[in-house]
Design an enzyme around this catalytic site. Sequence first.
Site, short mmCIF file in Angstrom:
data_model
loop_
_atom_site.label_atom_id
_atom_site.label_comp_id
_atom_site.label_asym_id
_atom_site.label_seq_id
_atom_site.Cartn_x
_atom_site.Cartn_y
_atom_site.Cartn_z
N ASN A 105 2.60 -6.47 -30.71
CA ASN A 105 2.08 -7.45 -29.20
C ASN A 105 1.56 -7.01 -28.30
O ASN A 105 1.19 -5.63 -28.09
CB ASN A 105 2.91 -8.09 -28.43
CG ASN A 105 4.50 -8.40 -28.81
OD1 ASN A 105 4.17 -8.97 -29.96
ND2 ASN A 105 6.00 -8.72 -29.20
N ASP A 107 0.92 -7.92 -24.72
CA ASP A 107 1.63 -8.35 -23.74
C ASP A 107 2.08 -7.70 -22.91
O ASP A 107 2.39 -7.84 -21.52
CB ASP A 107 2.41 -9.48 -23.46
CG ASP A 107 3.64 -9.04 -24.78
OD1 ASP A 107 4.49 -9.99 -25.08
OD2 ASP A 107 4.18 -7.72 -24.64
N HIS A 122 -1.51 -3.37 -32.22
CA HIS A 122 -2.55 -3.80 -32.07
C HIS A 122 -3.51 -3.92 -30.96
O HIS A 122 -4.02 -4.73 -30.35
CB HIS A 122 -2.39 -5.39 -32.72
CG HIS A 122 -2.24 -5.59 -33.89
ND1 HIS A 122 -0.69 -6.56 -34.64
CD2 HIS A 122 -1.69 -4.94 -35.06
CE1 HIS A 122 -1.09 -6.79 -35.55
NE2 HIS A 122 -1.43 -5.79 -36.11
N CYS A 151 -20.38 -5.83 -18.73
CA CYS A 151 -20.29 -4.58 -18.16
C CYS A 151 -21.54 -4.86 -17.15
O CYS A 151 -21.88 -5.61 -17.77
CB CYS A 151 -20.05 -3.52 -19.57
SG CYS A 151 -20.57 -2.02 -19.30
N CYS A 153 -24.04 -2.77 -17.38
CA CYS A 153 -25.11 -1.89 -19.05
C CYS A 153 -25.15 -3.41 -19.20
O CYS A 153 -26.78 -3.62 -20.16
CB CYS A 153 -24.55 -0.91 -20.11
SG CYS A 153 -23.77 -1.91 -21.15
N THR A 191 9.36 -10.94 -35.78
CA THR A 191 7.88 -10.16 -36.83
C THR A 191 7.24 -11.95 -37.73
O THR A 191 9.02 -11.06 -38.55
CB THR A 191 7.26 -9.40 -37.03
OG1 THR A 191 5.77 -9.40 -37.53
CG2 THR A 191 8.40 -8.64 -37.62
N SER A 192 6.71 -12.06 -38.26
CA SER A 192 6.74 -12.66 -39.35
C SER A 192 6.66 -11.99 -40.87
O SER A 192 6.64 -12.26 -42.00
CB SER A 192 6.18 -13.84 -39.26
OG SER A 192 4.49 -13.58 -38.96
N GLU A 218 14.33 -16.93 -38.40
CA GLU A 218 13.96 -17.69 -39.69
C GLU A 218 14.43 -16.20 -40.76
O GLU A 218 13.91 -14.92 -40.50
CB GLU A 218 12.64 -17.86 -39.30
CG GLU A 218 13.36 -19.79 -38.61
CD GLU A 218 11.51 -20.60 -38.41
OE1 GLU A 218 11.73 -20.64 -37.47
OE2 GLU A 218 10.30 -20.04 -38.87
N ALA A 235 15.87 -13.37 -29.97
CA ALA A 235 16.22 -11.83 -29.56
C ALA A 235 17.21 -11.52 -28.41
O ALA A 235 17.81 -10.65 -28.48
CB ALA A 235 14.79 -11.08 -29.60
#
Length: 254
Positions: A105, A107, A122, A151, A153, A191-192, A218, A235
């Site tokens: 995640n 987040d 990630h 930016c 630049c 997680t899948s 699942e 969860a």
Amino acid sequence: MGLESLIKRAAKDVAKAKKVVALTGAGISVESGIAPFRGKGGLWEKFNPEEYAHINAFRRHPEKVWSVLLKDMFEVIKNAQPNPAHLALARLEKLGKLHCVITQNVDGLHQKAGNTDVIEFHGTLAWLVCLDCGKRFKTEEYKVKEMPPRCECGGVLKPDAVFFGEPIPVEALRRSQHEARTCDVMLVIGTSAVVYPAASIPSIAKNAGATIIEINPEATPLTGVVSDYIIEGNAGEVLPKIVDEVEKLLRAQE
Ligand code: APR
């Protein structure tokens, strides 16, 4: 085996483990109001990931990716709070029974919940990076004045999250593989398990002899193949119960 006995079984496995590692996915943040990517209400049902989440698409049309996908993601994440699942993992670390969290995640909710060792497999939305000069900006301090954000630049800014077609940050990959090889219990939460190389982490742990416990409403490709067992539930409901049980077992050992 019913839910309650699986929760007790998981608590026993965690309480007696020398090193517990958690691998989390978008499912752990669903109860914080953040949509997952796949399945019911998944982001990739709304947006084609090839068009919005691939680095080539971002380089071609940064303003489109920013104004359609990223703005929505930042909006949702800005107000999101850790839910009981995140808080349970923070408690588990405080009990000395969670070595680290490897999260897919972006987040930042594990850190917000209080976990201190979080490997962001990630990357993260908390930083923006210039595609030209590499300069980094803290997202919360950056004032978006134009689309796409640029930016000084003149380069386009990209969130420091891993887009499809980009490599996993080297240090995150190395450390995650090391932690998977040296743990004796891995909690695989929300997680899948269809995106690699993240989805190979439970197999690395399994091959090193760890007990793999899935927490997911699942089944996934790991279920019955890599995982020793799955606790089929949300969860936010399951994890606090496991940690309550772990706390009881640890107190009884004192
Ligand atoms: N509790 C636990 N699991 C849940 C819950 C919940 N309340 N709600 C949903 N889930 C499960 C779903 O059953 C599914 O297996 O969470 C999983 C979410 O799967 P994905 O949306 O595919 O998320 P994830 O596995 O993290 O995706 C991996 O894909 O698009 C990329 O970079 C993105 O990091 C992401 C990667």
